[in-house]
Structures are given as structure tokens and as C-alpha cells.
Design a protein around this motif. Sequence first.
Motif, PDB file in Angstrom:
ATOM      1  N   LEU A  23       0.551  -1.209   0.281  1.00  0.00           N
ATOM      2  CA  LEU A  23       0.125  -0.059   0.313  1.00  0.00           C
ATOM      3  C   LEU A  23       0.859   1.290   0.105  1.00  0.00           C
ATOM      4  O   LEU A  23       2.103   1.964   0.675  1.00  0.00           O
ATOM      5  N   ASP A  24       0.214   2.578  -0.278  1.00  0.00           N
ATOM      6  CA  ASP A  24       0.758   3.751  -0.345  1.00  0.00           C
ATOM      7  C   ASP A  24       1.608   4.239   0.766  1.00  0.00           C
ATOM      8  O   ASP A  24       2.239   4.774   1.397  1.00  0.00           O
ATOM      9  N   ASP A  25       0.818   3.895   1.447  1.00  0.00           N
ATOM     10  CA  ASP A  25       1.284   4.243   3.266  1.00  0.00           C
ATOM     11  C   ASP A  25       2.736   3.145   3.760  1.00  0.00           C
ATOM     12  O   ASP A  25       2.265   3.410   4.808  1.00  0.00           O
ATOM     13  N   GLY A  26       3.038   2.559   2.855  1.00  0.00           N
ATOM     14  CA  GLY A  26       4.185   1.346   3.351  1.00  0.00           C
ATOM     15  C   GLY A  26       3.832   0.330   4.339  1.00  0.00           C
ATOM     16  O   GLY A  26       4.655  -0.781   4.688  1.00  0.00           O
ATOM     17  N   SER A  27       1.928  -0.608   4.334  1.00  0.00           N
ATOM     18  CA  SER A  27       2.014  -1.302   5.169  1.00  0.00           C
ATOM     19  C   SER A  27       1.205  -2.561   3.782  1.00  0.00           C
ATOM     20  O   SER A  27       1.828  -2.271   2.757  1.00  0.00           O
ATOM     21  N   TYR A  28       1.104  -3.681   4.483  1.00  0.00           N
ATOM     22  CA  TYR A  28       1.632  -4.544   3.600  1.00  0.00           C
ATOM     23  C   TYR A  28      -0.033  -5.368   3.879  1.00  0.00           C
ATOM     24  O   TYR A  28      -0.277  -5.973   4.693  1.00  0.00           O
ATOM     25  N   VAL A  29      -0.794  -6.374   2.470  1.00  0.00           N
ATOM     26  CA  VAL A  29      -1.395  -6.868   2.864  1.00  0.00           C
ATOM     27  C   VAL A  29      -1.148  -8.127   2.557  1.00  0.00           C
ATOM     28  O   VAL A  29      -0.568  -8.537   1.146  1.00  0.00           O
ATOM     29  N   HIS A  30      -1.351  -9.510   3.026  1.00  0.00           N
ATOM     30  CA  HIS A  30      -0.996 -10.673   2.668  1.00  0.00           C
ATOM     31  C   HIS A  30      -2.613 -11.397   2.495  1.00  0.00           C
ATOM     32  O   HIS A  30      -2.900 -11.002   3.338  1.00  0.00           O
ATOM     33  N   ARG A  31      -2.473 -12.142   1.190  1.00  0.00           N
ATOM     34  CA  ARG A  31      -3.927 -12.982   1.152  1.00  0.00           C
ATOM     35  C   ARG A  31      -3.133 -14.669   0.732  1.00  0.00           C
ATOM     36  O   ARG A  31      -2.554 -14.731  -0.111  1.00  0.00           O
ATOM     37  N   PHE A  32      -4.158 -15.156   1.223  1.00  0.00           N
ATOM     38  CA  PHE A  32      -3.543 -17.141   1.277  1.00  0.00           C
ATOM     39  C   PHE A  32      -5.196 -17.245   0.864  1.00  0.00           C
ATOM     40  O   PHE A  32      -5.576 -17.614   1.015  1.00  0.00           O
ATOM     41  N   TYR A  33      -4.783 -18.149  -0.357  1.00  0.00           N
ATOM     42  CA  TYR A  33      -5.531 -18.795  -0.575  1.00  0.00           C
ATOM     43  C   TYR A  33      -5.961 -20.360  -0.400  1.00  0.00           C
ATOM     44  O   TYR A  33      -4.412 -20.865  -1.113  1.00  0.00           O
ATOM     45  N   THR A  34      -7.089 -20.610  -0.638  1.00  0.00           N
ATOM     46  CA  THR A  34      -7.273 -22.167  -1.039  1.00  0.00           C
ATOM     47  C   THR A  34      -7.671 -22.675  -2.653  1.00  0.00           C
ATOM     48  O   THR A  34      -8.088 -21.438  -3.676  1.00  0.00           O
ATOM     49  N   ASN A  35      -8.228 -23.812  -2.831  1.00  0.00           N
ATOM     50  CA  ASN A  35      -8.320 -23.969  -4.197  1.00  0.00           C
ATOM     51  C   ASN A  35      -9.833 -23.708  -4.362  1.00  0.00           C
ATOM     52  O   ASN A  35      -9.808 -23.746  -6.343  1.00  0.00           O
ATOM     53  N   ASP A  36     -10.354 -23.529  -3.465  1.00  0.00           N
ATOM     54  CA  ASP A  36     -12.232 -23.205  -3.731  1.00  0.00           C
ATOM     55  C   ASP A  36     -12.266 -21.877  -3.884  1.00  0.00           C
ATOM     56  O   ASP A  36     -12.823 -21.668  -3.365  1.00  0.00           O
ATOM     57  N   ASP A  37     -11.089 -20.736  -3.661  1.00  0.00           N
ATOM     58  CA  ASP A  37     -10.573 -19.218  -2.890  1.00  0.00           C
ATOM     59  C   ASP A  37     -11.772 -18.836  -1.861  1.00  0.00           C
ATOM     60  O   ASP A  37     -11.413 -17.889  -2.176  1.00  0.00           O
ATOM     61  N   VAL A  38     -10.966 -19.863  -1.040  1.00  0.00           N
ATOM     62  CA  VAL A  38     -11.438 -19.365   0.115  1.00  0.00           C
ATOM     63  C   VAL A  38      -9.704 -18.670   0.445  1.00  0.00           C
ATOM     64  O   VAL A  38      -8.851 -18.823  -0.017  1.00  0.00           O
ATOM     65  N   MET A  39     -10.112 -16.985   0.812  1.00  0.00           N
ATOM     66  CA  MET A  39      -9.049 -16.193   1.256  1.00  0.00           C
ATOM     67  C   MET A  39      -9.031 -15.720   2.424  1.00  0.00           C
ATOM     68  O   MET A  39      -9.350 -15.562   2.987  1.00  0.00           O
ATOM     69  N   LEU A  40      -7.580 -15.900   3.108  1.00  0.00           N
ATOM     70  CA  LEU A  40      -7.337 -15.586   4.738  1.00  0.00           C
ATOM     71  C   LEU A  40      -6.399 -14.441   4.392  1.00  0.00           C
ATOM     72  O   LEU A  40      -5.478 -15.101   3.708  1.00  0.00           O
TER      73      LEU A  40
END
Length: 212
Positions: free
Chosen positions: A62-79
Motif C-alpha cells: 500500500l502507499d502508506d508503506g503497509s502490507y496485505v498478505h492473502r492466502f488462498y485455497t483451491n476453492d478461493d477461500v481467502m485468509l
Amino acid sequence: MIFRSLFGTGSGESAATLPVVRNITIGRTVRLDTLAWRRLEGLSFDIGRDTLDITAQGKITLDDGSYVHRFYTNDDVMLQAVSELADGSDADDFTVFHPWSSSYPSDELDKGAFIRRLFKAYWNEDGMPRFERFWYPDDPSDQEPVGLWEEIYEERTGPPLRRIYQRCMLYSRQVPPDGTELLLALAMKPDGGDLTHEIMIGLPLLPAEITA
């Protein structure tokens, strides 16, 4: 809450090794405490299990210097986790989402209508109660959707498999006895791909409700 810092755009490619966020990365299994949602009434959220096998990982800067981490399963559940540090070691805000609907816009009118909905202070989705905008709370005026680039990886090292530009808005509603259900609405367009309209339903999670 997990999405409060999503107010910028990120882009750029990286071949660095992906971060392992609280022991979560591609190839790992995550166990969730189902009491996080089983204790709540009238939810639309339902992933139907307590484990997530992670097969892909997303990264947003992100522009503010923070980060988003996304973790996916094969059926597109997202943590999803948000951190101030690139390696995710300080991440303590988590949300789990599952797909509710996915569609291609039928024409330019349909495309424009979906984007206009993203500006609104509420979201009405068929089969669910009304959700109020989570960002810009108590402001009924139209607001610009968040725009961001996400890099998607299916290997721990090497360049991203694809990059996706997203315009999105987050909504929420209170559920008894003391919970919050989230709705994430996105217009997503991969580099070289077609635009889709996505609706995801989610819940905030405490770090103690996640084991990997």
C-alpha cells in the motif's frame, strides 16, 4: 479491523521469497477455531470446514508503506492479514472470506452500474440483509472505491504468476450476540484478462483463532 489501512494502490513485481506470516504460506494447512462463527446467529458466512490448505499467496503493498498478505485455497477461500512490516511478523489483524458470487459484466452499462454501487454507503445483495459501508463510517456521501494491485504466487520463490487490479469497497453488519459479518465487493481485472464482479463474505478473526 483488518481492512482499515486499505486506502492506497500497490504495484511492482518481485522475485523474492514470499513471507511466512505466523507460519502461514503456500503448502501449509491452517486450522480455524469454528467457534468464531458457530457462536453467531443468522450468518451468511459458511466455509463448511475448519481447515484451509493454502495453494496460492497474494501480496499487496500500500502507499502508506503497509502490507496485505492473502492466502488462498483451491476453492478461493481467502485468509487475509495486514502488517506494517514486509515479512508480516507483526500481523495481528486477520479476516477469512469465501466467495458469494462471481460474474462477468454483460455490457458497459452493467460494468458502470457495479462501479457506481461501490461508491455507495450501503450494499444490498440478494439473499442477505443490508450491509453498511465499513470504511468512512457515519458518512452517507459517495466515496471513491479503494484501488490496488495484487501479485498472486503459486510458488514460494520466483516472480508472480499474475497481477490483478482491483477496485473494492468493504461493508459490514452486526450479528448477534456480538459479532460482525463483512461483505467485500470487488471489480477485478488481471493483466491481460477480463474484468469480473466479485462478492465475498467474511469474518474478522483473532490471531488465537488461527493455527498453522
